[in-house]
Design an enzyme around this catalytic site. Sequence first.
Site: not given
Ligand SMILES: [Mg+2]
Length: 290
Positions: A18, A20, A223
């Site tokens: 991923d 961001d 995240d």
């Molecule tokens: Mg993310």
Amino acid sequence: MRNEAQTKGPRRLIVFTDLDGSLLNHGDYSWEAARPALDRIRELGIPLVICTSKTRKEVEVVRKEIGITGPFIVENGGGIFFPPAYAFLPTGSAIILDMYRCIPLGVSYARIRSFMEEVGESFSIRGFGDMNVEEISRLTGLPPDKAVLAKAREFTEPFVMEKKEELHALERAAHVKGLIITLGGRFFHCMGYGNDKGGAVTRVKEIFSRHWQERITTIGFGDSPNDFPLLRAVDIAVLIPHEDRGFEDLALPGLVRAPYPGSRGWNEAALKIITGPSAGKRRTKKGHTT
Ligand SMILES: [Mg+2]
């Protein structure tokens, strides 16, 4: 720079990540702290596959900036793009889209937009397709030049809804058309059934596996909840903590928790897994390593 596509590493690893809050810091979008691990991944010829909710245009900027050359997954698994350097991969039913071979897993943006326009009268919704760049810039906090890239949708439509109580009725209307509504960090998103990061990760792994004819170990970094399908689809899953509120609540056998948020945590965990003694070990269904 060595081309990762042409270099065969000693182990067959693929890294999925991923952007961001994972490879890129949540606050300043910096990836500098991950440079040592990124260099190592490149040296070992390990394909690094970006897997993000961003659009192709947004990913192109990030790839260029960091110097990542691998295939990439956009719009939460809506589509997989294989750059020309990976033309040797058996991508099967891929279509040609500009310079890429593309496997669309989601539905077309045109189909989503026609649904949005059809129900637009009955619901208090406004999608990126209804907004100008200034409005998207204001809502996302992105500068206008980046907002233009975020507006270039191909598989999913972020939207705002004034009256949240309409959600269930909107979901029902979407289901009839084979579409689903999900809630992201800032926006609702309308997309096709089966449009998730996990399906796309599995598809990329299968394609590399057909080409290499060897067992592959996949490593994944994420995240947020929209990364859970990604983390469930890989052999070694790494959860990155949020800067402000720590780890998401995810229970997964063998889950690795990065020691820091963002690129610093990404770097530490990646180096440890790739160069450590446990590199190449697989997580089994029971959570043991082999
Ligand atoms: Mg993310």
